[in-house]
Scaffold this motif. Structure first.
Motif, short mmCIF file in Angstrom:
data_model
loop_
_atom_site.label_atom_id
_atom_site.label_comp_id
_atom_site.label_asym_id
_atom_site.label_seq_id
_atom_site.Cartn_x
_atom_site.Cartn_y
_atom_site.Cartn_z
N LEU A 147 0.82 -1.21 0.00
CA LEU A 147 0.00 0.00 0.00
C LEU A 147 0.86 1.26 0.00
O LEU A 147 0.58 2.22 -0.73
N ILE A 148 1.89 1.27 0.84
CA ILE A 148 2.76 2.45 0.92
C ILE A 148 3.50 2.66 -0.40
O ILE A 148 3.61 3.80 -0.91
N GLN A 149 3.99 1.57 -0.99
CA GLN A 149 4.66 1.69 -2.29
C GLN A 149 3.70 2.14 -3.38
O GLN A 149 4.06 2.93 -4.26
N PHE A 150 2.46 1.64 -3.32
CA PHE A 150 1.48 2.00 -4.34
C PHE A 150 1.12 3.47 -4.26
O PHE A 150 0.90 4.13 -5.28
N LEU A 154 1.54 6.07 -7.34
CA LEU A 154 0.48 6.94 -7.88
C LEU A 154 0.95 8.38 -7.96
O LEU A 154 0.60 9.11 -8.89
N SER A 155 1.75 8.79 -6.99
CA SER A 155 2.29 10.15 -7.03
C SER A 155 3.18 10.36 -8.25
O SER A 155 3.11 11.40 -8.92
N GLU A 156 4.00 9.35 -8.56
CA GLU A 156 4.87 9.43 -9.75
C GLU A 156 4.05 9.39 -11.04
O GLU A 156 4.33 10.13 -11.99
N VAL A 157 3.02 8.53 -11.07
CA VAL A 157 2.16 8.46 -12.26
C VAL A 157 1.49 9.80 -12.51
O VAL A 157 1.40 10.27 -13.66
N ARG A 158 1.00 10.42 -11.45
CA ARG A 158 0.36 11.74 -11.58
C ARG A 158 1.32 12.76 -12.19
O ARG A 158 0.96 13.53 -13.08
N GLN A 159 2.56 12.74 -11.71
CA GLN A 159 3.55 13.71 -12.20
C GLN A 159 3.86 13.49 -13.69
O GLN A 159 3.87 14.44 -14.48
N TYR A 160 4.09 12.24 -14.07
CA TYR A 160 4.42 11.96 -15.48
C TYR A 160 3.21 12.17 -16.39
O TYR A 160 3.37 12.58 -17.55
N TYR A 161 2.01 11.87 -15.89
CA TYR A 161 0.82 12.08 -16.72
C TYR A 161 0.60 13.56 -16.99
O TYR A 161 0.15 13.95 -18.08
N ARG A 245 -5.67 8.08 -3.60
CA ARG A 245 -4.59 8.27 -2.63
C ARG A 245 -5.16 8.63 -1.25
O ARG A 245 -4.63 8.21 -0.22
N GLN A 246 -6.24 9.40 -1.23
CA GLN A 246 -6.88 9.71 0.04
C GLN A 246 -7.38 8.44 0.73
O GLN A 246 -7.22 8.27 1.95
N GLU A 247 -7.98 7.56 -0.05
CA GLU A 247 -8.46 6.28 0.51
C GLU A 247 -7.31 5.43 1.03
O GLU A 247 -7.42 4.79 2.08
N ILE A 248 -6.20 5.41 0.28
CA ILE A 248 -5.04 4.62 0.70
C ILE A 248 -4.49 5.15 2.03
O ILE A 248 -4.16 4.38 2.94
N MET A 250 -6.13 6.73 4.37
CA MET A 250 -7.07 6.34 5.43
C MET A 250 -6.90 4.88 5.80
O MET A 250 -6.96 4.50 6.97
N GLU A 251 -6.68 4.03 4.78
CA GLU A 251 -6.55 2.60 5.03
C GLU A 251 -5.28 2.29 5.82
O GLU A 251 -5.29 1.48 6.75
N VAL A 252 -4.17 2.95 5.47
CA VAL A 252 -2.90 2.72 6.18
C VAL A 252 -3.01 3.17 7.64
O VAL A 252 -2.58 2.48 8.56
N LEU A 253 -3.62 4.36 7.84
CA LEU A 253 -3.80 4.85 9.20
C LEU A 253 -4.70 3.92 10.01
O LEU A 253 -4.45 3.67 11.20
N LYS A 254 -5.73 3.42 9.37
CA LYS A 254 -6.64 2.49 10.05
C LYS A 254 -5.90 1.23 10.47
O LYS A 254 -6.03 0.77 11.62
N LYS A 255 -5.11 0.66 9.57
CA LYS A 255 -4.37 -0.56 9.89
C LYS A 255 -3.37 -0.32 11.02
O LYS A 255 -3.23 -1.15 11.94
#
Length: 673
Positions: A147-150, A154-161, A245-248, A250-255
């Motif tokens: 999850l953390i790597q993903f 996504l941040s890198e994909v956003r930048q290149y897109y 990314r917002q959902e991710i 929240m999920e990491v913090l929850k875990k």
């Protein structure tokens, strides 16, 4: 050989095992290095160390028990490391060896203490807890890492897109900066986007359970097929990346918060059962009469109940702490059993007896996400019921056997023998036990026992002969009274009925989590609609098609609806609403019906606001859910401790005190008369 010598022997054997294992690994590594150097098949990409783990994996896979266990571990890693066979094998065999070595230490430690049924049960229980705990710990660690790597990916994909507006190129460039396991998933997604084979997408969606990866894949496919669009000057693709990314986060913090709140609770739950034998020895050494309680039916039943409740407490804690796995299970065993004629006829008789109830059960299975047919679920319940019946019968016969042994070797002699010396009392006890064994083989009366004792002369004192005869006769009557009784059969049937409903009860407990999964899926549908509503070529059929791609829970209903669209869109959607009455989904389908008149954009103009509201609601729901789980988890974790203190320590002393008080009152009344 005493316990200390046994422990030393086991430690020496373990040390020798480790030495031999290390020598074999070293020899295997040398052999592989030799083959890497001189083999005509050598390639530059091979790693001798990796091959060593591969050889170990192949070796242990050749055995039935270890092979099945390794395959189960491999399946867990396959969803995290797709198309990386050697890495999966290496991680699986490492985890397996860790579990086996740790299990061997526990096995040696507990079995060196005693070989009674209590230590056997304790050993099996802790082996399960250890193995399951290591597997869950490793799995959650890998999932959190993914999850953390993903999120970084996504941040890198956003930048290149943003640079060139090409999804596949953005994924490829971002992938070069990533490490495994997210790099492997990125490669799979890139291959799917650049392939014309539909099977690749279906295969990936079928075995990857992570909804964030699935959402990203299908968003990429939609944008690639229909093109991106702008809403208020922003890219729809980038808007969805931001929401994802917002959902991710929240999920990491929850875990992390759940892991923090549940840390130590599992240990608290499984720890008390280790001290039951110590408690028994301490209590009996202080008050010998308590041996009748601990070694008799009450003590054995209480021990089994504490073990059972500890096991269920552990399982509930794991269920509260871990996410429910959404991967479909292979029900080949149940499917094959259902095809047998005798079992099939039995299931037909059960289901046809109350067809309405069978239909309700079928609907219940669908709404709780259980991928079993009503026949398979009924067979599963029957297997639980039959297992519960035989477990209860085994326990009853075990209790009768334990009670017979307890009655035979009862150490308490009549109070009038208290004046005897310790050696004299011990000799008298052994004689009574030998006579009891002798007279158990045939018919025995009090007169015959007295006559035999007088004739053989093993007991010289006449007053002791009479006391011994009465004690022997009492023991024989007690032992012969230990047989299977009719009310024990009724108890076994009642326990069997309770076991029969265990699968139903488990699914009922999962209903709340099921509702949250359904809300997550509605959120994924909103992601689809938020893109498709701005595409001119999109219509109801296209929206339903992509909703089916995103779906897991509603997939069968959506597939049926898509097949029925040609016969009439309105009728197909009405049937879908009747079949899936979940309110958010019902509302979504109603809006889809309205889009036929006013268009997709106007029908779903409030979707973006609903998504924002959903994220706020999810953050609040997570906080409330975590607190509720923590409170419930603490209560569950202390149940075994409370049972041990209240019932295994305090209750025997209270009961024995009441018995002594009753004897004291009887003696006073006797003196008064």
């Amino acid at each position: 050989m005493d316990n200390a010598e046994i422990i030393y022997l086991i430690l020496i054997l373990l040390f020798l095992f480790v030495i031999v294992f290390a020598i074999l690994c070293f020899a295997l590594k040398k052999r592989l290095l030799f083959r890497e150097t001189y083999s005509i098949y050598r390639t530059g990409s091979k790693n001798p160390k990796g091959n060593c783990w591969h050889q170990l994996y192949v070796f242990f896979s050749s055995f039935i028990l270890t092979g099945r266990f390794l395959r189960s571990l491999t399946e867990r890693y396959e969803v995290l490391y797709p198309k990386e066979g050697r890495e999966i094998e290496k991680k699986a065999i490492k985890l397996a060896i860790t579990i086996w070595v740790s299990g061997a230490v526990i096995l040696a430690a507990f079995l060196s203490l005693d070989k009674s049924w209590y230590y056997v049960l304790l050993t099996v229980f802790y082996l399960y807890v250890l193995g399951n705990g290591l597997i869950l710990f490793e799995e959650q660690k890998e999932k959190r890492k993914l999850l953390i790597q993903f999120d970084s990916f996504l941040s890198e994909v956003r930048q290149y897109y943003q640079m060139h507006g090409m999804i596949d190129e953005a994924i490829y460039e971002a992938m070069q900066l990533c490490k495994n396991p997210v790099k492997l998933h990125a490669q799979c997604i890139y291959d799917i986007l650049n392939s014309t084979e539909e099977e690749k997408k279906e295969d990936y969606n079928s075995y990857i359970p992570d909804r964030f990866l699935k959402t990203f894949l299908n968003l990429c496919l939609i944008i690639q097929k229909y093109g991106d669009a702008e809403v208020k000057g922003q890219s729809l693709f980038l808007i969805n990346i931001r929401y994802l990314r917002q959902e991710i986060h929240m999920e990491v913090l929850k875990k992390d918060k759940i892991r923090h709140l549940f840390s130590g609770l599992t240990l608290v739950a499984v720890f008390p059962v280790m001290f039951l034998q110590i408690i028994k020895n301490w209590a009996v050494s202080g008050l010998s009469q308590l041996d009748n309680f601990y070694s008799g039916t009450p003590g054995v039943l209480l021990t089994f109940c504490i073990f059972l409740l500890t096991f269920f407490s552990y399982q509930l804690l794991v269920a509260l702490r871990e996410e429910r796995k959404r991967r479909l299970k292979d029900n080949a065993i149940l499917r094959n059993l259902c095809s047998k004629r005798i079992i099939s006829n039995l299931l037909d008789a059960i289901l046809n007896k109350d067809y309405g109830r069978a239909k309700k059960k079928e609907e219940f299975l669908r709404l709780t996400g259980e991928n079993l047919t009503v026949r398979q679920f009924t067979l599963k319940s029957l297997i639980y019921g039959i297992s519960g019946f035989f477990i209860c019968i085994f326990l009853i016969f075990f209790l009768h056997g334990a009670n017979k042994e307890l009655r035979l070797k009862a150490g308490d002699l009549p109070y009038t023998t208290s004046a005897l010396s310790e050696k004299k009392a011990q000799d008298l006890s052994e004689v009574i036990i030998s006579y009891t064994r002798k007279f158990l083989k045939g018919k025995a009366t009090l007169e015959a026992i007295e006559k035999t004792i007088k004739e053989e002369g093993k007991i010289k004192e006449k007053y002791l002969q009479k006391i011994a005869a009465e004690d022997i006769y009492s023991r024989i009557k007690s032992i012969r009274g230990e047989y299977f009784k009719w009310y024990e059969l009724i108890a076994a049937l009642m326990v069997s009925t309770g076991f029969y409903y265990i699968p139903y009860a488990v699914l009922s407990l999962l209903k709340k989590g099921r509702q949250q999964e359904m809300e997550d899926e509605i959120f994924s549908f909103q992601s689809v609609i938020l893109i498709l509503m701005h595409i001119e070529r999109a219509d109801i059929a296209v929206v339903l098609e992509w909703m089916e791609e995103f779906s897991y829970i509603f997939k069968d209903s959506l597939r049926t609806c898509n097949r029925n669209l040609s016969e009439g869109e309105w009728e197909a959607l009405e049937e879908l609403k009747e079949k899936e009455p979940f309110k958010p989904f019902y509302k979504l389908i109603e809006e889809l019906q309205n889009s036929d008149k006013i268009g997709l954009r106007r029908a779903f103009d409030d979707v973006e606001q609903e998504r924002a509201n959903y994220l706020e609601k999810r953050a609040l729901d997570n906080e409330i859910s975590i607190q509720e789980k923590a409170i419930l988890g603490k209560a569950i974790a202390f149940v075994p401790f409370a049972l041990t203190v209240g019932f295994y320590i305090i209750l025997p002393f209270v009961l024995e005190g009441l018995d002594m008080y009753k004897v004291y009152i009887d003696q006073i009344n006797g003196v008064g008369r």
